[in-house]
Design a protein around this motif. Structure first.
Motif, PDB file in Angstrom:
ATOM      1  N   GLU A 101      51.338  18.703   5.163  1.00 45.65           N
ATOM      2  CA  GLU A 101      52.506  19.398   5.740  1.00 45.65           C
ATOM      3  C   GLU A 101      52.924  20.589   4.882  1.00 45.65           C
ATOM      4  O   GLU A 101      53.285  21.656   5.401  1.00 45.65           O
ATOM      5  CB  GLU A 101      53.664  18.404   5.846  1.00 45.65           C
ATOM      6  CG  GLU A 101      53.442  17.317   6.893  1.00 45.65           C
ATOM      7  CD  GLU A 101      54.572  16.305   6.902  1.00 45.65           C
ATOM      8  OE1 GLU A 101      55.485  16.476   6.042  1.00 45.65           O
ATOM      9  OE2 GLU A 101      54.569  15.391   7.735  1.00 45.65           O
ATOM     10  N   ALA A 104      50.685  23.403   5.452  1.00 44.22           N
ATOM     11  CA  ALA A 104      51.044  24.095   6.698  1.00 44.22           C
ATOM     12  C   ALA A 104      52.291  24.951   6.499  1.00 44.22           C
ATOM     13  O   ALA A 104      52.399  26.079   7.009  1.00 44.22           O
ATOM     14  CB  ALA A 104      51.275  23.037   7.793  1.00 44.22           C
ATOM     15  N   GLY A 105      53.280  24.405   5.720  1.00 43.83           N
ATOM     16  CA  GLY A 105      54.481  25.200   5.429  1.00 43.83           C
ATOM     17  C   GLY A 105      54.147  26.456   4.650  1.00 43.83           C
ATOM     18  O   GLY A 105      54.727  27.520   4.872  1.00 43.83           O
ATOM     19  N   ARG A 106      53.189  26.307   3.699  1.00 45.68           N
ATOM     20  CA  ARG A 106      52.792  27.509   2.943  1.00 45.68           C
ATOM     21  C   ARG A 106      52.183  28.563   3.846  1.00 45.68           C
ATOM     22  O   ARG A 106      52.443  29.756   3.705  1.00 45.68           O
ATOM     23  CB  ARG A 106      51.792  27.108   1.855  1.00 45.68           C
ATOM     24  CG  ARG A 106      52.439  26.403   0.680  1.00 45.68           C
ATOM     25  CD  ARG A 106      51.388  26.076  -0.356  1.00 45.68           C
ATOM     26  NE  ARG A 106      51.997  25.382  -1.496  1.00 45.68           N
ATOM     27  CZ  ARG A 106      51.306  24.927  -2.541  1.00 45.68           C
ATOM     28  NH1 ARG A 106      49.961  25.067  -2.536  1.00 45.68           N
ATOM     29  NH2 ARG A 106      51.921  24.323  -3.539  1.00 45.68           N
ATOM     30  N   ARG A 107      51.341  28.060   4.767  1.00 42.53           N
ATOM     31  CA  ARG A 107      50.743  29.046   5.683  1.00 42.53           C
ATOM     32  C   ARG A 107      51.817  29.729   6.530  1.00 42.53           C
ATOM     33  O   ARG A 107      51.809  30.948   6.727  1.00 42.53           O
ATOM     34  CB  ARG A 107      49.708  28.330   6.576  1.00 42.53           C
ATOM     35  CG  ARG A 107      48.417  27.976   5.861  1.00 42.53           C
ATOM     36  CD  ARG A 107      47.344  27.595   6.861  1.00 42.53           C
ATOM     37  NE  ARG A 107      47.687  26.369   7.582  1.00 42.53           N
ATOM     38  CZ  ARG A 107      47.370  25.144   7.140  1.00 42.53           C
ATOM     39  NH1 ARG A 107      46.711  24.988   5.995  1.00 42.53           N
ATOM     40  NH2 ARG A 107      47.694  24.085   7.845  1.00 42.53           N
ATOM     41  N   SER A 108      52.791  28.928   6.982  1.00 39.75           N
ATOM     42  CA  SER A 108      53.881  29.550   7.766  1.00 39.75           C
ATOM     43  C   SER A 108      54.722  30.485   6.891  1.00 39.75           C
ATOM     44  O   SER A 108      55.189  31.546   7.333  1.00 39.75           O
ATOM     45  CB  SER A 108      54.754  28.455   8.383  1.00 39.75           C
ATOM     46  OG  SER A 108      55.363  27.666   7.360  1.00 39.75           O
ATOM     47  N   ALA A 109      54.920  30.073   5.564  1.00 39.74           N
ATOM     48  CA  ALA A 109      55.674  30.937   4.653  1.00 39.74           C
ATOM     49  C   ALA A 109      54.948  32.249   4.414  1.00 39.74           C
ATOM     50  O   ALA A 109      55.567  33.324   4.336  1.00 39.74           O
ATOM     51  CB  ALA A 109      55.908  30.209   3.329  1.00 39.74           C
ATOM     52  N   ARG A 110      53.595  32.149   4.310  1.00 40.77           N
ATOM     53  CA  ARG A 110      52.838  33.392   4.138  1.00 40.77           C
ATOM     54  C   ARG A 110      53.005  34.299   5.343  1.00 40.77           C
ATOM     55  O   ARG A 110      53.172  35.523   5.228  1.00 40.77           O
ATOM     56  CB  ARG A 110      51.355  33.060   3.930  1.00 40.77           C
ATOM     57  CG  ARG A 110      51.068  32.503   2.548  1.00 40.77           C
ATOM     58  CD  ARG A 110      49.605  32.239   2.365  1.00 40.77           C
ATOM     59  NE  ARG A 110      49.359  31.554   1.111  1.00 40.77           N
ATOM     60  CZ  ARG A 110      48.526  30.562   0.946  1.00 40.77           C
ATOM     61  NH1 ARG A 110      47.843  30.114   1.993  1.00 40.77           N
ATOM     62  NH2 ARG A 110      48.338  30.020  -0.254  1.00 40.77           N
ATOM     63  N   ALA A 111      52.998  33.679   6.517  1.00 35.83           N
ATOM     64  CA  ALA A 111      53.201  34.484   7.721  1.00 35.83           C
ATOM     65  C   ALA A 111      54.606  35.098   7.724  1.00 35.83           C
ATOM     66  O   ALA A 111      54.811  36.277   8.083  1.00 35.83           O
ATOM     67  CB  ALA A 111      52.995  33.608   8.970  1.00 35.83           C
ATOM     68  N   ALA A 112      55.605  34.270   7.273  1.00 34.91           N
ATOM     69  CA  ALA A 112      56.981  34.801   7.215  1.00 34.91           C
ATOM     70  C   ALA A 112      57.097  35.931   6.196  1.00 34.91           C
ATOM     71  O   ALA A 112      57.799  36.932   6.423  1.00 34.91           O
ATOM     72  CB  ALA A 112      57.944  33.668   6.860  1.00 34.91           C
ATOM     73  N   GLU A 115      55.830  38.983   7.639  1.00 33.86           N
ATOM     74  CA  GLU A 115      56.834  39.537   8.552  1.00 33.86           C
ATOM     75  C   GLU A 115      57.961  40.243   7.780  1.00 33.86           C
ATOM     76  O   GLU A 115      58.451  41.311   8.158  1.00 33.86           O
ATOM     77  CB  GLU A 115      57.404  38.401   9.422  1.00 33.86           C
ATOM     78  CG  GLU A 115      58.412  38.851  10.462  1.00 33.86           C
ATOM     79  CD  GLU A 115      57.788  39.723  11.520  1.00 33.86           C
ATOM     80  OE1 GLU A 115      58.516  40.512  12.142  1.00 33.86           O
ATOM     81  OE2 GLU A 115      56.553  39.636  11.712  1.00 33.86           O
TER      82      GLU A 115
END
Length: 592
Positions: A101, A104-112, A115
């Motif tokens: 998890e 996955a959060g890191r990947r979402s943080a990288r995307a954020a 952005e």
């Protein structure tokens, strides 16, 4: 297992192995007693040895029980460790899920973050745009400030117009309503044209109302001032009348004394003439008798002549027919022959105040004679420098009263250029030249001349008075207050009023009038201001002071001149200073 606080199962066999050799050693020979020693032991000692062996057996049994309990505990700890391993495996599985998890959060943080980076780029571009907008706003604000300065100048001009309008309102109060109606009609028309003009007209109306109120207040103050002035004038008139009455009484006294003296001298002159006529008649009779008598009768003629001498009281010289005739008032020997009348006449001629010039200076002269004595006569080629200086002073006074101030300045300067030793008179010449300079609006030079006059004669108050007037004219309120403080005990109410005004300006912090310091008008051009500054800078330089005692005064005037030029030579500072002067004048007139 060690970190969880559980004893490992491998540790218990070692412990039991370590304790077993000890028990074996103790079982074989725990006390170290050999068989030979047993054979020779006594019963008591054997009993004691058995007892010790029984105790040792008990200890060994207890140790065995303890080893069994430790084994059971070790088995329980092993069970617990197995359970904990299972829980740890469960937690490890959960941790793996959590790591997935987190990944996955890191990947979402990288995307954020990506952005956010794009948003930062957009913010930087927006910030640059805002920066450009701020620059444009600053330029607009600068232009707006320029517009405000222009508006302030327009407002100042309009304020001047409002002051002139207020003056016209005071002069023509009857036309006030009509002027206000026209002003309101003009305001309505301008309001229709634009909102800005309407606001300006509203401001003008407010200022006009304030001007009207100030006019009323000024009228009241003017009435009060006029009443005070009338009272002061009435007091001054009464004092002048009393002084005039005293002078008239003195003049009448002198005149009556002169009349009595003239009548006495006239009587003495008539008595002397009668005595002269009688002596002439006696002389003529004696000559006639001498001609009629015979020439040889010299004794009789001599006796007759002697009788005539006794009757007439004259001398032989006066009865001699060949002697020339002498005026009894001019004959130095008449006081011996003609009695006391001729002597009294000669003494009266010497003592009379009409013929004694020294007595004229002691008596009061009428006002017309004072003014008529101001006509300058040429002192002559043999006059002393002091007399020539007096001649220049009289001519300078005449030029000053005729308002020809440059000619008066030249006369006073010519008198000061002469070489004579009279500090009091030089102080008067310096003070008179300061008056001429002040009339020509050259206040700095007037102050220096007044300082020179005060240095020559500290008791001459006219120099302090003119210096205080020059300080007031140029707006140097602290120095004016110092001079007025020294003059107030000697001058009166007017000097006290000026002193109060000067102290008020000192507390307010009002600066000097730069135009008055340079001696130019408010409409002077830049070249005129520069020329006036150069002339005054050369004259007021401390190194060119005529005396070391005047260096401080020259330095003060030089600083005033430099400050005035620094303000008026810059167009922006001059505009700001002019607007300040206009606003202060408007406030003094009661604008708001």
């Amino acid at each position: 297992a060690g970190a969880l606080g559980v004893a490992s199962p491998a540790a218990s066999p070692s412990t039991s192995k370590a304790s077993k050799p000890r028990s074996c050693a103790n079982t074989t020979n725990p006390d170290g007693v050999t068989d030979e020693e047993v054979e020779v032991m006594t019963v008591e000692r054997l009993v004691a040895l058995c007892k010790s062996r029984g105790e040792l057996i008990k200890e060994l049994s207890e140790e065995l029980e303890g080893a069994r309990g430790a084994h059971e505990e070790t088995a329980a700890a092993l069970a617990r460790s197995n359970a904990r391993e299972e829980t740890l495996e469960e937690e490890l599985r959960r941790s793996a899920e959590r790591c997935s998890e987190v990944e996955a959060g890191r990947r979402s943080a990288r995307a954020a973050l990506a952005e956010m980076a794009s948003q930062n780029a957009r913010l930087v571009s927006a910030f640059s745009a805002k920066k450009e907008e701020v620059r444009s706003l600053k330029s607009e604000v600068a232009e707006a400030r320029k517009g405000v300065d222009d508006d302030n100048a327009d407002i100042a001009a309009k304020l001047l117009a409002a002051q002139s309008e207020a003056a016209s309102l005071r002069e023509a109060a009857a036309r006030k309503d009509a002027d206000v109606a026209r002003a309101e009609a003009a305001a309505e028309s301008e309001r229709a044209s634009s909102r800005a003009s309407s606001r300006e007209l509203e401001k003008l109306r407010d200022r006009l109302a304030q001007t009207e109120r100030s006019r009323r207040r000024l009228d009241a103050e003017h009435a009060a001032t006029r009443a005070r002035t009338d009272d002061e004038i009435a007091i001054a008139v009464r004092v002048a009348r009393k002084e005039l009455d005293v002078e008239r009484a003195q003049f009448q006294t002198e005149r009556s004394r002169w009349e009595a003296e003239r009548r006495r001298i006239t009587g003495e002159l008539s008595a002397a003439r009668e005595a002269t006529a009688k002596a002439a008649e006696d002389a003529a009779a004696a000559r006639a008798e001498a001609r009629a008598a015979p020439r040889d009768n010299t004794g009789a003629s001599a006796s007759n002549a002697h009788g005539h001498q006794k009757r007439s009281g004259s001398s032989t010289a006066s009865t001699n027919p060949s002697a020339p005739y002498r005026d009894p008032l001019r004959d130095p020997f008449r006081q011996q022959t003609n009695g006391s009348n001729a002597a009294a006449a000669v003494n009266a001629k010497a003592v009379s105040p009409l013929r004694n010039p020294k007595s004229w200076s002691k008596t009061k002269t009428p006002t017309k004679q004072k003014h008529s004595s101001s006509t300058a006569k040429s002192p002559g080629p043999n006059a002393t420098p002091r007399q020539r200086a007096e001649h220049h002073k009289v001519k300078g006074n005449n030029e000053f009263h005729a308002k020809r101030y440059e000619a008066a300045l030249a006369q006073y300067s010519a008198g000061l250029a002469l070489d004579f030793s009279d500090d009091a008179f030089r102080a008067i010449l310096h003070a008179n030249r300061a008056a001429a300079l002040q009339a020509m609006r050259q206040y700095c030079e007037a102050v220096v001349d007044c300082c020179a006059s005060h240095l020559l004669d500290p008791k001459y108050l006219r120099a302090l008075q003119r210096r205080a007037d020059a300080y007031l004219s140029m707006g140097d309120w602290p120095n004016a207050a110092n001079d007025l403080e020294a003059l107030t005990p000697h001058m009166g109410a007017e000097c006290a009023t000026k002193l109060a005004e000067a102290r008020r300006k000192v507390k307010k912090g009002t600066t000097c009038d730069h135009y008055a310091v340079l001696g130019v008008g408010h409409e002077a051009s830049g070249s005129e201001i520069k020329q006036a500054y150069r002339q005054l800078a050369l004259k007021m330089h401390p190194d060119k002071a005529p005396k070391p005692e005047l260096r401080s005064a020259a330095e003060a005037m030089f600083k005033h001149v430099a400050q005035a030029y620094a303000t008026l030579s810059d167009a922006t500072q001059r505009k700001r200073y002019d607007s300040t002067v206009v606003m202060s004048r408007f406030r003094r007139s009661g604008g708001y």
